[in-house]
Write an enzyme that holds these catalytic residues in place. Structure first.
Site, PDB file in Angstrom:
ATOM      1  N   ARG A  61       0.873  -1.138   0.147  1.00 11.24           N
ATOM      2  CA  ARG A  61      -0.043  -0.001  -0.156  1.00 11.24           C
ATOM      3  C   ARG A  61       0.923   1.348   0.079  1.00 11.24           C
ATOM      4  O   ARG A  61       0.232   2.422  -0.420  1.00 11.24           O
ATOM      5  CB  ARG A  61      -1.020   0.162   1.074  1.00 11.24           C
ATOM      6  CG  ARG A  61      -2.026  -1.072   0.996  1.00 11.24           C
ATOM      7  CD  ARG A  61      -3.116  -1.364   2.401  1.00 11.24           C
ATOM      8  NE  ARG A  61      -2.244  -1.771   3.188  1.00 11.24           N
ATOM      9  CZ  ARG A  61      -2.044  -2.854   3.506  1.00 11.24           C
ATOM     10  NH1 ARG A  61      -2.750  -4.073   2.771  1.00 11.24           N
ATOM     11  NH2 ARG A  61      -1.583  -3.588   4.494  1.00 11.24           N
ATOM     12  N   GLU A  98       5.266 -10.423  15.727  1.00  5.69           N
ATOM     13  CA  GLU A  98       5.023 -11.103  16.911  1.00  5.69           C
ATOM     14  C   GLU A  98       5.133 -12.489  16.828  1.00  5.69           C
ATOM     15  O   GLU A  98       5.633 -13.152  17.963  1.00  5.69           O
ATOM     16  CB  GLU A  98       3.430 -10.933  16.979  1.00  5.69           C
ATOM     17  CG  GLU A  98       2.756 -11.064  18.383  1.00  5.69           C
ATOM     18  CD  GLU A  98       1.141 -10.841  18.512  1.00  5.69           C
ATOM     19  OE1 GLU A  98       0.761 -10.380  17.533  1.00  5.69           O
ATOM     20  OE2 GLU A  98       0.829 -10.988  19.581  1.00  5.69           O
TER      21      GLU A  98
END
Ligand code: 5GP
Length: 174
Positions: A61, A98
């Site tokens: 993006r 994560e």
């Protein structure tokens, strides 16, 4: 219009994407709104005019937002991509997610040493992607002072991570 209003009034939120419990902020309505997208680029173009030599977009993006900004500014567009997408000679930086790791890559020959590069992406969360990208650009000899995003997810503290690298975050919207 104010740049924050342009973003806030054209932003979607998708619950449980890409996994349960995540509220995904969606810029699709913004880029589908021709007048809003154009005005956003004009405002950002005025803000950065004369201060940078290239725009670096972060896949994917960041490409959508970075390319029209680069043309607005009359500067070059650099692409920083996920591992394995760029052809030819690339350098990469790994960073922690994560769960697991990710890697961003750049073609160093596309970067002019000493050039002032503005990093552009849609959303800043933990800052891991942006921070790895800043490191890549600096390894290529670029000067990186600022990352511009539309939206900052404050709870993830990306701004602090980037401050540790001496980079300022400019966000249209918190
Ligand atoms: P970070 O590395 O800062 O944790 O994550 C930022 C990257 O993940 C950016 O490239 C951004 O496009 C993407 N990202 C993370 N969360 C969201 C979100 O809620 N919406 C969108 N559009 N992108 C996100």
């Amino acid at each position: 219009a104010h740049v924050g209003d342009l973003v806030s009034s054209n932003l979607g939120s998708i619950p449980d994407f890409p996994e349960p419990g995540v509220l995904f902020r969606d810029i699709t309505p913004l880029i589908a709104n021709g007048p809003a997208f154009k005005e956003l680029m004009e405002i950002l173009g005025e803000r950065y005019a004369g201060t940078i030599d290239a725009v670096a977009g972060l896949e994917s993006r960041g490409f959508i937002l970075g390319a029209p900004l680069a043309t607005e500014l009359g500067v070059g567009m650099l692409t920083i991509r996920k591992a394995g997408k760029l052809p030819g000679h690339v350098i990469g930086v790994d960073y922690a997610l994560e769960y697991g790791t990710a890697r961003m890559e750049i073609r160093p020959e596309s970067v002019r040493p000493g050039s002032r590069v503005l990093v552009v992406d849609d959303v800043l969360a933990t800052g891991g992607t942006a921070n790895a990208s800043v490191e890549l650009l600096r390894r290529c000899g670029a000067e990186v002072e600022t990352i511009a995003v539309l939206l900052e997810l404050e709870a993830f503290n990306g701004r602090e991570v980037l401050a540790g690298s001496g980079v300022k975050v400019e966000s249209a919207l918190l």
